[in-house]
Design an enzyme around this catalytic site. Structure first.
Site, PDB file in Angstrom:
ATOM      1  N   LYS A 261       0.860  -1.189   0.000  1.00  0.00           N
ATOM      2  CA  LYS A 261       0.000   0.000   0.000  1.00  0.00           C
ATOM      3  C   LYS A 261       0.892   1.232   0.000  1.00  0.00           C
ATOM      4  O   LYS A 261       2.039   1.191   0.460  1.00  0.00           O
ATOM      5  CB  LYS A 261      -0.900   0.017   1.240  1.00  0.00           C
ATOM      6  CG  LYS A 261      -2.162   0.853   1.070  1.00  0.00           C
ATOM      7  CD  LYS A 261      -3.209   0.139   0.237  1.00  0.00           C
ATOM      8  CE  LYS A 261      -4.465   0.990   0.066  1.00  0.00           C
ATOM      9  NZ  LYS A 261      -5.519   0.261  -0.637  1.00  0.00           N
TER      10      LYS A 261
ATOM     11  N   ASP B  40      -6.879   4.567  -5.109  1.00  0.00           N
ATOM     12  CA  ASP B  40      -7.509   4.419  -3.797  1.00  0.00           C
ATOM     13  C   ASP B  40      -8.204   5.750  -3.541  1.00  0.00           C
ATOM     14  O   ASP B  40      -8.416   6.535  -4.483  1.00  0.00           O
ATOM     15  CB  ASP B  40      -6.448   4.114  -2.714  1.00  0.00           C
ATOM     16  CG  ASP B  40      -7.066   3.617  -1.401  1.00  0.00           C
ATOM     17  OD1 ASP B  40      -7.465   2.452  -1.367  1.00  0.00           O
ATOM     18  OD2 ASP B  40      -7.164   4.392  -0.430  1.00  0.00           O
TER      19      ASP B  40
END
Length: 444
Positions: A126, A166
């Site tokens: 991430k 995201d």
């Protein structure tokens, strides 16, 4: 002290002031306790859990860029490459003022198990920045994205680490980042997913997380003797996941009556008008007050309150820890019988436990919102083959993946004597595949 408790204590001690990461690790390890205790000697000898909770690599870097007034701005950039045992790191880039290392680590840790559950060969990672794209011009966003990629490019690649979008990172941001990567590396490869259709993106990627959420909910209800058609659904959020979850829920015959953003929420008893919501959020990038102004049946409320509305199914699709114990009590009191997470860890641990104690069908985000990363992996496959599949092909594969995810977590929960505990089932099913791969590859 048990091995699980030892490792959790170590995580808290070594990662101070990272409550979201602590929460994610605790939730996973607690539900894995039965599996770990059955294999404790071997796992402890190999320090398997210590390696699992420690990222393979953490990157923190400076992102300087120039705003429209000629002023230099500086943001923090992050990429946490958590686990590559089953494939290249895969996970989004979040652009939001709240982003810090602890949040990126929580998201990256969750991503390990989510990606494992898809059945596809992708590891967990991430990244992101505390940059806020809201209110910035396209030129400012481009300046930031180019600076961000000028550092990040050194650590990513089609077979190494494949970031995606995201919160705050949509098609515009991915386009600017991809262009800069291509310019620096001189390579045209599938290094990012969520790309535009004209340069390697996948059809159905935009819809994937929201659609996938509903495919899993539909299967979960079916396996518990219920039907989604005719049910009332409350959804939080008004971004990509919420919009397409609303669209698919209504296609399946349910009625979605709420959505929300950071300032307030909408109650529309006639059902959310998806076309209007897209116009307000995707085209105008405006607040939900504009939705209410354009639709007579809609009520706008300041602050938070989606979970007070009477419903059958609740789908939190906004951000982490948005649904707390009081919200859970309100939902149960109002007759809600199913909750599935569209966002990453939007339900607090005490709320999750309350749902489970009250017999609510509860599915965690690492399973129910895996449709986005699954379709990102399908985009990687198309890039590798230099092919582009039809919307129907991608959508069909997505539905198959989500149905399989539900059955895998359902079977894992039953196998370990926790039937109906889909949190434990998801963690166990995701963990076992990763643990097997880590063990096979030696102490690395």
């Amino acid at each position: 002290m048990s091995y699980v408790d030892e490792v959790y204590s170590m995580v808290v001690e070594k990662n101070p002031a990272q409550p979201e990461f602590h929460q994610a690790v605790k939730e996973v390890l607690e539900s894995l306790r039965v599996v770990i205790e059955a294999n404790e000697e071997a796992y402890r000898k190999d320090a398997l859990l210590e390696r699992l909770v420690t990222p393979e690599r953490q990157l923190l870097f400076r992102v300087p860029w120039v705003d429209d007034k000629g002023q230099v701005q500086v943001n923090n950039g992050f990429r946490v490459q958590f686990n590559s045992a089953i494939g290249p790191y895969k996970g989004g880039l979040r652009l939001h003022p709240s982003v810090n290392l602890g949040i990126i680590k929580f998201l990256g840790f969750e991503q390990i198990f989510k990606n494992s559950l898809t059945g596809l060969p992708i590891g967990g990672g991430k990244g992101g920045s505390d940059f806020d794209p809201k209110g910035k011009s396209d030129r400012e966003v481009m300046a930031f994205c180019q600076s961000f990629m000028t550092e990040l490019y050194k650590y990513i690649g089609a077979d190494t680490d494949v970031p995606a979008g995201d919160i705050g990172t949509g098609a515009r941001e991915i386009g600017y980042m991809f262009g800069q990567y291509k310019r620096i590396r001189g390579l045209y490869e599938g290094v990012l997913t969520g790309k535009g259709l004209s340069y390697g993106g996948s059809l159905a990627r935009t819809e994937a997380t929201g659609y996938g959420l509903l495919y899993l909910v539909e299967e979960m209800l079916k396996c518990n003797g219920k039907d989604i058609a005719g049910k009332t659904v409350v959804i939080s959020g008004a971004g990509n996941v919420a919009i397409y979850a609303t669209q698919k829920a209504q296609q399946l015959g349910a009625k979605v009556v709420t959505c929300s953003d950071s300032t307030g929420w909408i109650y529309d008893p006639e059902g959310i008008d998806v076309a209007l919501l897209k116009e307000v959020k995707e085209v105008k990038r405006a607040r939900l007050t504009e939705y209410a102004a354009a639709r007579k049946s809609a009520e706008y409320h300041e602050g938070k309150g989606v979970w007070t509305v009477k419903c059958d199914i609740a789908l939190p699709c906004a951000t982490q820890n948005e649904l707390n114990l009081e919200d859970a009590k309100a939902l149960v009191a109002n007759g809600c019988f199913a909750v599935a997470e569209g966002a990453n860890m939007p339900t607090t641990m005490d709320a999750t436990e309350y749902f489970q104690k009250n017999g609510i069908l509860f599915c965690p985000g690492k399973a129910s919102n895996a449709g986005g990363v699954a379709t990102s992996a399908l985009e990687m496959s198309q890039n590798s083959e230099r092919l582009s599949w039809t919307f129907e092909e991608v959508d069909s594969k997505l539905k198959g993946i989500m149905v399989n995810i539900f059955h895998n977590l359902d079977e894992a929960a039953k196998k370990y004597g926790m039937e109906g505990n889909y949190v434990a089932g998801a963690n166990i099913a995701g963990f076992l595949k990763v643990a097997e791969a880590m063990t096979a590859q030696g102490i690395v």
